[in-house]
Enzyme design. Structure first.
Site, short mmCIF file in Angstrom:
data_model
loop_
_atom_site.label_atom_id
_atom_site.label_comp_id
_atom_site.label_asym_id
_atom_site.label_seq_id
_atom_site.Cartn_x
_atom_site.Cartn_y
_atom_site.Cartn_z
N GLU A 129 -37.11 32.46 -70.41
CA GLU A 129 -36.00 31.89 -71.18
C GLU A 129 -34.65 32.33 -70.61
O GLU A 129 -33.69 31.54 -70.57
CB GLU A 129 -36.11 32.30 -72.65
CG GLU A 129 -37.34 31.77 -73.37
CD GLU A 129 -37.23 30.27 -73.68
OE1 GLU A 129 -36.20 29.67 -73.35
OE2 GLU A 129 -38.19 29.73 -74.26
N ARG B 262 -32.09 29.38 -69.09
CA ARG B 262 -30.86 29.15 -69.85
C ARG B 262 -29.65 29.81 -69.20
O ARG B 262 -28.61 29.17 -68.99
CB ARG B 262 -31.02 29.67 -71.28
CG ARG B 262 -32.18 29.02 -72.02
CD ARG B 262 -32.14 29.29 -73.50
NE ARG B 262 -33.44 29.05 -74.13
CZ ARG B 262 -33.62 28.78 -75.41
NH1 ARG B 262 -32.58 28.73 -76.22
NH2 ARG B 262 -34.83 28.58 -75.91
N ASP C 162 -46.63 23.39 -69.22
CA ASP C 162 -45.72 22.28 -68.92
C ASP C 162 -44.83 22.39 -67.69
O ASP C 162 -44.99 21.68 -66.70
CB ASP C 162 -44.88 21.96 -70.16
CG ASP C 162 -44.18 23.18 -70.77
OD1 ASP C 162 -44.22 24.27 -70.17
OD2 ASP C 162 -43.59 23.04 -71.86
N GLU D 27 -37.56 16.73 -75.37
CA GLU D 27 -38.47 16.23 -74.34
C GLU D 27 -38.65 14.71 -74.35
O GLU D 27 -38.73 14.07 -73.30
CB GLU D 27 -39.83 16.93 -74.47
CG GLU D 27 -39.84 18.39 -74.06
CD GLU D 27 -39.25 19.31 -75.12
OE1 GLU D 27 -38.87 20.44 -74.79
OE2 GLU D 27 -39.18 18.87 -76.29
#
Length: 643
Positions: free
Chosen positions: A263, A267, A396, A530
Site C-alpha cells: 500500500e 500510493r 489481482d 475497478e
C-alpha cells in the site's frame, strides 16, 4: 649617429607582425566555429532524418494500436494544426528560452503547448528526459547520457489539466466531466476542512479516519494519493496546497509504524513518481526515494521476496499472521515493479530495479501448478502456500504489472509479456467461465475447485484483457478482447442488479442467481474504482458509447447514495433502497475512482494509453521511449540510505 627613421622601423615591423597574427587567429577561430556549427547542424539533421526514416519501425515496435480510429483521428487533428502550433511554440520558447522539443520520440512528436509554457515559469524547472535512438541494427536503444549531450530535448512541466487538446474534437463530454470535477472539489475541500494532514476523512463524523490502513500517523495519504488527480483536472490552487504540505510536512523519519509495503508503494511512491513525471519537480523524486528506502529492509529475506509489513523506523519486517503459514502475498510482492523500475531510471540508482527483478526471477523459475500462480509464497523457503488462485483479492495486480512492465519498458521487456500471456492462458482455461445467463466471469479457484465467485477487485481485468489484446496481435488477441468486454459487461450487471446501482464487494454465480452477492460481508461498496477503470480502458480502445453511459450511471449513483454534506462514504449494503453509510472517504476515491471517471469523459489526448501506464492505484507513469516526460537520469552507483 643613426637617422631618426631607423629607430621606428623595428616598431612598425613588430606591429605589422602582431596585426597579421591577430588577423590569422580571428580567421582561424571563425573557421573553427563555422565548422563546429556546420557539424552541429548536420548532427541535428541526421537525428531528425534518422527519426523520420525509422518512424514506421518505431510504430511497429511500440505496436500500440496506432491504426486504431482514435489514434488516426488524433493524428489527423494534430497534422492540421502542426504549422500553426509549431510557429506559436517557437515564438514562446524563444521568449522564455525554453529548448524546443524537436526529436521524434516513440513515433509521436511532443509539442510544447501554450499552457505548458505558461506553467513552466511557475513550476520547478524540469529534469532532462531520456532519448531513444536506433542502433545500426535498427534496435531501439536508450542512452544514459543527458539529452542535452545528444540533442536539445527537455520536457517542460505538463500543463494543469493534462494537455491543450482540440476543443472541437467532440471527444469531450464537458457537462459530465465537470460534474466529476465538482465531486473532486467536494471530497478535497472537506478533507482539508476536517482531516488535513491525516490519512483519510470520516465525512459523517467530520473528523480524521484513524483506523485506516496507515493508522493515525500524519502521513497525508489523501493528499499524496489525490494530488495527481487535482493536477490532471486543472485544480491548481488545491494542487499547490497539497504540494506545500508535502514539502513542509511529509516524512517517514519519525514514524514508528508497521506499514504495508504494498500500500505504501502504490500510493506514496507511485503518487510521488507521477507528480515528478508531470512536473519535473525534484521534490517528488526525493520523496519517492525517501519512501522506497524505508521499504527496502522488507526485502532482506533468503529469497528476496519481501515481507508484507515493515517498521519504517526500526526496519523490522514481518508477514501477516493469517497469510498461509507466514507467507507473502502474490498481489503485494508482485506489485512493486513499475514503481521501483521507474525510480531506478530517474535516480540513476539500479538498486530498486534489482530488488524487483529478483522477485521476477523467483516467480519465473518456480514451478507453477497447472500454469497458475497461487496467492501465497513463503519468503524463506520459496515454496507456495495454500493452492488458492484469484484474479481478485490476493492475486489481482501481479498480473496487471506483468503486462504494464512490458508496456512501461517501451515493449522491450519481453520476459514480462511472455509471463503475462502464459498466466492469462492458464486463467482463461482454468478460471474464466460463462454463466447460464451468458455472463463472463473469472472465478476464484481453491484446491482445484471453482468457487464461482468473483471479487469486485477482479473487475479491473476487463480492461486488462482488452489492453493485452490492443497492444499485441497474436493468436490470443481476439479471445482477450472478447473476455475483456465480457467481464466488463458482467461487472456492469453486478451494479445495475442492485437497487443502489452500485456493485457489491463480491458476487456469485449459480443456477439461482448471477452477478449478485449472497453473503452479508459481500454486499458492501467502499467507493471502489475497478469497474470504472475497465469502462475507461474499453472506451479508449473502442469508443463504444455504452461505456460512457455506464460511467454516468455510476456518477449519478455515487451522488445519490454516497455523497454527504461533508464528503463521500461507502455503503454497507448495496441492495437496500436507503443503505447505511460506512463513514469513510477512502483515499483511493480521489486517486482512482474520480480520476478514471474524469478521464472517461475527457479527450483521448489526456494521458493517452500509448504514452502512459497506470499503476494499480491509478497513478500514471510514462512509457519509456514514447513519452518526453520519462525524465531518465544517468546511471550512478547505488547511494541508497538503506540496503
Amino acid at each position: 649617429m643613426c637617422p631618426k627613421t631607423s629607430k621606428t622601423t623595428p616598431l612598425l615591423l613588430i606591429g605589422g607582425i602582431c596585426f597579421v597574427i591577430v588577423l590569422v587567429g580571428i580567421t582561424g577561430i571563425t573557421l573553427i566555429n563555422n565548422i563546429n556549427l556546420s557539424n552541429i547542424i548536420r548532427l541535428n539533421e541526421k537525428v531528425a532524418s534518422d527519426s523520420v526514416s525509422n518512424n514506421e519501425n518505431q510504430i511497429k515496435e511500440l505496436n500500440y494500436v496506432n491504426n486504431h480510429p482514435r489514434n488516426v483521428y488524433l493524428k489527423l487533428n494534430a497534422s492540421s494544426r502542426d504549422d500553426e502550433d509549431d510557429e506559436q511554440m517557437q515564438k514562446e520558447q524563444e521568449q522564455l528560452e525554453l529548448p524546443k522539443i524537436s526529436a521524434v520520440i516513440g513515433g509521436s512528436k511532443p509539442k510544447v503547448e501554450d499552457n505548458q509554457v505558461k506553467e513552466s515559469s511557475e513550476v520547478i524547472s524540469p529534469s532532462t528526459s531520456t532519448f531513444s535512438m536506433r542502433s545500426s541494427a535498427g534496435e531501439l536503444t536508450s542512452t544514459s547520457a543527458p539529452l542535452s549531450s545528444i540533442v536539445s530535448v527537455t520536457a517542460p512541466p505538463m500543463p494543469f489539466g493534462g494537455v491543450k487538446y482540440n476543443q472541437s474534437s467532440g471527444l469531450i463530454d464537458y457537462e459530465k466531466r465537470n460534474q466529476v470535477v465538482k465531486m473532486m472539489e467536494h471530497a478535497w475541500h472537506n478533507y482539508k476542512l476536517y482531516a488535513w494532514g491525516k490519512n483519510e476523512l470520516r465525512p459523517l463524523s467530520q473528523r480524521p479516519h484513524s483506523a485506516s490502513i496507515f493508522g493515525s500517523y500524519d502521513l497525508g495519504a489523501t493528499i499524496v494519493d489525490g494530488l495527481d488527480t487535482l493536477y490532471i483536472m486543472g485544480l491548481e490552487k488545491e494542487y499547490r496546497e497539497g504540494r506545500d504540505w508535502i514539502e513542509r510536512k511529509f516524512s517517514l523519519d519519525n514514524i514508528s509504524a508497521e506499514l504495508s509495503v504494498f500500500e505504501t508503494n502504490i500510493r506514496f511512491v507511485g503518487g510521488m513518481l507521477t507528480l515528478y513525471a508531470f512536473t519535473g519537480d525534484p521534490l517528488y523524486k526525493e520523496k519517492a526515494q525517501h519512501v522506497a528506502d524505508k521499504l527496502l529492509p522488507a526485502f532482506q529475506t533468503p529469497t528476496g521476496i519481501p515481507y508484507a509489513l515493515v517498521n519504517t523506523k526500526t526496519g523490522v519486517a514481518k508477514n501477516y499472521g493469517w497469510a498461509s503459514g507466514g507467507s507473502s502475498i502474490l498481489s503485494e510482492f508482485g506489485t512493486l515493479h513499475l514503481e521501483f523500475a521507474y525510480l531506478s531510471d530517474i535516480t540513476g540508482n539500479p538498486l530498486y530495479r534489482e530488488r524487483v527483478q529478483t522477485i521476477r526471477q523467483v516467480l519465473k523459475e518456480i514451478e507453477k501448478p497447472k500454469g497458475l500462480y497461487p496467492n501465497f509464497l513463503n519468503p524463506k523457503t520459496g515454496k507456495w502456500g495454500q493452492l488458492h488462485m484469484s484474479l481478485g483479492a490476493l492475486g489481482d495486480s501481479y498480473y496487471e504489472y506483468l503486462l504494464k512492465a512490458w508496456l512501461q519498458s517501451g515493449q522491450t521487456d519481453e520476459e514480462a509479456r511472455e509471463m503475462f500471456d502464459e498466466a492469462m492462458l492458464a486463467i482463461l482455461d482454468k478460471m474464466v467461465r460463462t454463466s447460464p445467463g451468458g455472463l463472463t466471469y473469472v472465478s476464484d479457484l481453491k484446491f482445484d475447485r471453482l468457487e464461482h465467485k468473483m471479487d469486485h477487485l477482479a473487475c479491473f481485468s476487463g480492461g486488462l484483457f482488452a489492453l493485452g489484446a490492443a497492444t499485441r496481435q497474436n493468436d490470443y488477441t481476439d479471445k482477450y478482447m472478447e473476455v475483456g468486454k465480457g467481464i466488463t459487461n458482467t461487472c456492469h450487471e453486478s451494479y445495475i442488479r442492485a437497487p443502489t446501482q452500485l456493485g457489491p464487494e463480491a458476487f456469485r454465480f449459480s443456477e439461482a442467481v448471477e452477478a449478485r452477492a449472497l453473503r452479508s460481508q459481500e454486499k458492501y461498496y467502499i467507493l471502489r474504482p475497478e469497474t470504472f477503470e475497465s469502462y475507461f480502458v474499453l472506451w479508449r480502445l473502442t469508443h463504444d458509447q455504452k461505456y460512457r453511459d455506464w460511467g454516468w450511471e455510476a456518477v449519478l449513483a455515487l451522488e445519490k447514495h454516497c455523497r454527504t454534506a461533508h464528503g463521500y462514504c461507502g455503503l454497507r449494503n448495496v441492495y437496500q433502497q436507503e443503505p447505511q453509510k460506512d463513514d469513510v472517504q477512502q483515499s483511493f476515491f480521489l486517486a482512482e475512482t474520480l480520476k478514471y471517471l474524469y478521464l472517461l469523459f475527457s479527450d483521448d489526448s489526456v494521458l493517452p494509453l500509448d504514452e502512459w501506464v497506470f499503476n494499480t492505484e491509478a497513478h500514471p507513469l510514462p512509457i519509456k521511449g514514447a513519452n518526453a516526460y520519462y525524465r531518465q537520469a544517468p546511471v550512478t552507483l547505488p547511494v541508497s540510505n538503506a540496503s
